[in-house]
Design a protein around this motif. Structure first.
Motif, PDB file in Angstrom:
ATOM      1  N   LEU A 256       1.683   5.873  -4.676  1.00 26.57           N
ATOM      2  CA  LEU A 256       1.321   7.283  -4.452  1.00 26.57           C
ATOM      3  C   LEU A 256      -0.123   7.584  -4.847  1.00 26.57           C
ATOM      4  O   LEU A 256      -0.662   8.622  -4.476  1.00 26.57           O
ATOM      5  N   GLY A 257      -0.737   6.696  -5.631  1.00 30.18           N
ATOM      6  CA  GLY A 257      -2.130   6.919  -6.016  1.00 30.18           C
ATOM      7  C   GLY A 257      -2.326   8.177  -6.846  1.00 30.18           C
ATOM      8  O   GLY A 257      -3.311   8.909  -6.658  1.00 30.18           O
TER       9      GLY A 257
ATOM     10  N   ARG B 275      -3.289   8.616  -9.800  1.00 31.36           N
ATOM     11  CA  ARG B 275      -4.493   8.680 -10.649  1.00 31.36           C
ATOM     12  C   ARG B 275      -5.694   9.231  -9.884  1.00 31.36           C
ATOM     13  O   ARG B 275      -6.716   9.522 -10.478  1.00 31.36           O
TER      14      ARG B 275
ATOM     15  N   LYS C  83      -5.361   5.941  -0.985  1.00 30.29           N
ATOM     16  CA  LYS C  83      -6.498   5.444  -1.777  1.00 30.29           C
ATOM     17  C   LYS C  83      -7.123   4.215  -1.135  1.00 30.29           C
ATOM     18  O   LYS C  83      -8.321   3.984  -1.268  1.00 30.29           O
TER      19      LYS C  83
ATOM     20  N   VAL D  80       0.839  -1.211   0.000  1.00 33.77           N
ATOM     21  CA  VAL D  80       0.000   0.000   0.000  1.00 33.77           C
ATOM     22  C   VAL D  80       0.871   1.257   0.000  1.00 33.77           C
ATOM     23  O   VAL D  80       0.487   2.290   0.549  1.00 33.77           O
TER      24      VAL D  80
ATOM     25  N   LEU E  84      -3.108  -7.210  -4.310  1.00 33.12           N
ATOM     26  CA  LEU E  84      -3.091  -5.785  -4.646  1.00 33.12           C
ATOM     27  C   LEU E  84      -4.395  -5.184  -4.133  1.00 33.12           C
ATOM     28  O   LEU E  84      -5.480  -5.501  -4.644  1.00 33.12           O
TER      29      LEU E  84
ATOM     30  N   PRO F 125       9.057   4.896  -3.366  1.00 31.84           N
ATOM     31  CA  PRO F 125       8.219   4.061  -4.234  1.00 31.84           C
ATOM     32  C   PRO F 125       8.968   3.588  -5.483  1.00 31.84           C
ATOM     33  O   PRO F 125       8.815   4.138  -6.557  1.00 31.84           O
ATOM     34  N   HIS F 126       9.776   2.536  -5.302  1.00 34.52           N
ATOM     35  CA  HIS F 126      10.571   2.018  -6.422  1.00 34.52           C
ATOM     36  C   HIS F 126       9.821   0.962  -7.222  1.00 34.52           C
ATOM     37  O   HIS F 126      10.435   0.219  -7.978  1.00 34.52           O
ATOM     38  N   GLY F 127       8.519   0.828  -7.007  1.00 35.47           N
ATOM     39  CA  GLY F 127       7.743  -0.128  -7.798  1.00 35.47           C
ATOM     40  C   GLY F 127       7.214  -1.287  -6.977  1.00 35.47           C
ATOM     41  O   GLY F 127       7.651  -1.523  -5.843  1.00 35.47           O
ATOM     42  N   LEU F 128       6.267  -2.004  -7.575  1.00 35.90           N
ATOM     43  CA  LEU F 128       5.609  -3.118  -6.875  1.00 35.90           C
ATOM     44  C   LEU F 128       6.612  -4.209  -6.495  1.00 35.90           C
ATOM     45  O   LEU F 128       6.560  -4.748  -5.386  1.00 35.90           O
TER      46      LEU F 128
HETATM   47  P1  UTP Z   1      -0.252   1.207  -8.954  1.00 40.28           P
HETATM   48  O1  UTP Z   1       0.288   0.848 -10.266  1.00 40.28           O
HETATM   49  O2  UTP Z   1      -1.742   1.299  -8.812  1.00 40.28           O
HETATM   50  O3  UTP Z   1       0.428   2.573  -8.507  1.00 40.28           O
HETATM   51  O4  UTP Z   1       0.319   0.177  -7.898  1.00 40.28           O
HETATM   52  P2  UTP Z   1      -0.034   3.615  -7.420  1.00 40.28           P
HETATM   53  O5  UTP Z   1       1.123   4.477  -7.110  1.00 40.28           O
HETATM   54  O6  UTP Z   1      -0.666   2.931  -6.244  1.00 40.28           O
HETATM   55  O7  UTP Z   1      -1.189   4.456  -8.148  1.00 40.28           O
HETATM   56  P3  UTP Z   1      -1.098   5.463  -9.391  1.00 40.28           P
HETATM   57  O8  UTP Z   1      -0.821   4.610 -10.602  1.00 40.28           O
HETATM   58  O9  UTP Z   1      -0.017   6.467  -9.101  1.00 40.28           O
HETATM   59  O10 UTP Z   1      -2.455   6.091  -9.422  1.00 40.28           O
HETATM   60  C1  UTP Z   1      -0.172  -1.140  -7.768  1.00 40.28           C
HETATM   61  C2  UTP Z   1       0.001  -1.595  -6.336  1.00 40.28           C
HETATM   62  O11 UTP Z   1       1.381  -1.585  -5.970  1.00 40.28           O
HETATM   63  C3  UTP Z   1       1.601  -0.753  -4.841  1.00 40.28           C
HETATM   64  C4  UTP Z   1       0.426   0.195  -4.797  1.00 40.28           C
HETATM   65  O12 UTP Z   1       0.193   0.649  -3.478  1.00 40.28           O
HETATM   66  C5  UTP Z   1      -0.695  -0.668  -5.348  1.00 40.28           C
HETATM   67  O13 UTP Z   1      -1.237  -1.509  -4.336  1.00 40.28           O
HETATM   68  N1  UTP Z   1       2.908  -0.072  -5.001  1.00 40.28           N
HETATM   69  C6  UTP Z   1       3.249   0.445  -6.204  1.00 40.28           C
HETATM   70  C7  UTP Z   1       3.763   0.016  -3.925  1.00 40.28           C
HETATM   71  O14 UTP Z   1       3.447  -0.453  -2.808  1.00 40.28           O
HETATM   72  N2  UTP Z   1       4.960   0.615  -4.111  1.00 40.28           N
HETATM   73  C8  UTP Z   1       5.342   1.143  -5.308  1.00 40.28           C
HETATM   74  O15 UTP Z   1       6.465   1.669  -5.401  1.00 40.28           O
HETATM   75  C9  UTP Z   1       4.454   1.065  -6.379  1.00 40.28           C
END
Ligand code: UTP
Length: 295
Positions: free
Chosen positions: A17-18, A20, A30, A14, A134, A111-114
């Motif tokens: 950055l959300g 969108r 979010k 979680v 997710l 936030p370096h990615g999922l």
């Molecule tokens: P999203 O692709 O939906 O990215 O991440 P996001 O940042 O949450 O939202 P947007 O695209 O900027 O609107 C998919 C999942 O991976 C988590 C998010 O919290 C979400 O559950 N995530 C993504 C992380 O935990 N860290 C990250 O660096 C990126």
């Protein structure tokens, strides 16, 4: 070791950055936005509990402490409810509280990615298989998605991914799997392709946000280079793991709402309100009137 090690823990990333959903997500994560009367995160926790998950690992970030507070007692609120004899509300709050010690929070500092968020859970998960959920994908079905995946896992072991059909014209937007032989309620995944070029997708089944993964994914993610969007991509890690371990698919039979998008979030609210006896009559009538007024 049992035949297939039990899946006890779920990782919920979680830390995103959300973007969108700005400006709504400027200060409110979010995952805390409500669908009908519960925050999004509660839906996925309930789904995981129904699948037998015993421990939740939340990978959070700055600005997300409200998620931790949500899963704790709120003394002031609860003592006021008690003084006012609001017993239904009190038991609602008590029922959703995780047992002490079964929720762990760790921070993804940047936030370096999922893929990186999942890697941040490695010490807490340890050497056992885990579910990855997710949280922005809210799923509605008679059989909860993760429960169906657990049934595949019990037969097949290995790694299990939930998939569902998309319009073949849109397959280039998703992670798509190739469909192999049936195994239990699932099937062998023959290949995984992230956003295949138009006309090259091996099927129209896309990966929809639920995974059961073996712990060998962690050392792979530690080495995974930054991919699309300069982020560490989970799919890149899974592709490497698939060279050594089997992956199976579970065809999810239900509705998925991508609550990370505005449309998905609104549809989730409408669809789940229409499933509630206490809310449906008014919402249904007024929706019909709103739609009729468009014509
Ligand atoms: P999203 O692709 O939906 O990215 O991440 P996001 O940042 O949450 O939202 P947007 O695209 O900027 O609107 C998919 C999942 O991976 C988590 C998010 O919290 C979400 O559950 N995530 C993504 C992380 O935990 N860290 C990250 O660096 C990126």
């Amino acid at each position: 070791m049992g035949q297939h090690n039990k899946v006890r823990k779920a990782v919920l990333p979680v830390a995103g950055l959300g973007t969108r959903f700005l400006p709504a997500t400027k200060v409110v994560p979010k995952e805390m936005l409500p669908v009908v009367d519960k925050p999004i995160i509660q839906y996925v926790v309930d789904e995981a509990i129904e699948a037998g998950i015993e421990h939740f690992v939340f990978v959070t970030g700055r600005n997300k402490h409200v998620i931790e507070d949500y899963f704790d007692i709120q003394y002031e609120l609860e003592s006021t409810l008690k003084a006012r004899n609001k017993n239904a509300e009190l038991s609602l709050l008590a029922n959703m509280l995780p047992t002490a010690g079964t929720a762990t929070f760790t921070r993804q500092q940047e936030p370096h990615g999922l893929g990186h968020a999942v890697w941040c859970a490695r010490e807490i998960v340890g050497p056992e298989p885990f579910a990855l959920i997710l949280p922005d994908m809210v799923m509605e079905a008679e059989k909860p998605c993760l429960k169906g995946m657990m049934e595949v896992y019990e037969v097949a072991g290995g790694n299990v991914i939930s998939v569902e059909e998309c319009d073949p014209e849109l397959a280039h937007k998703y992670g798509i799997v190739g469909i192999g032989d049936a195994v239990g309620n699932g099937f062998k995944i023959t290949e995984m392709v992230e956003k295949p070029e138009k006309g090259t997708a091996p099927s129209n089944y896309f990966i929809n946000g639920r995974y059961i993964l073996q712990p060998e994914i962690f050392p792979i993610l530690a080495e995974t280079q930054r991919g699309a969007g300069n982020e560490i991509q989970l799919t890149d890690g899974m592709l490497e793991l698939a060279q050594k371990q089997d992956f199976y698919g579970y065809k999810f039979d239900g509705q998925t709402f991508d609550c990370g998008s505005k449309e998905g979030f609104i549809l989730a609210n409408v669809a789940l309100a229409l499933k509630r006896d206490d809310i449906r009559p008014k919402v249904e009538n007024e929706l019909k009137a709103l739609i009729a007024a468009l014509k």
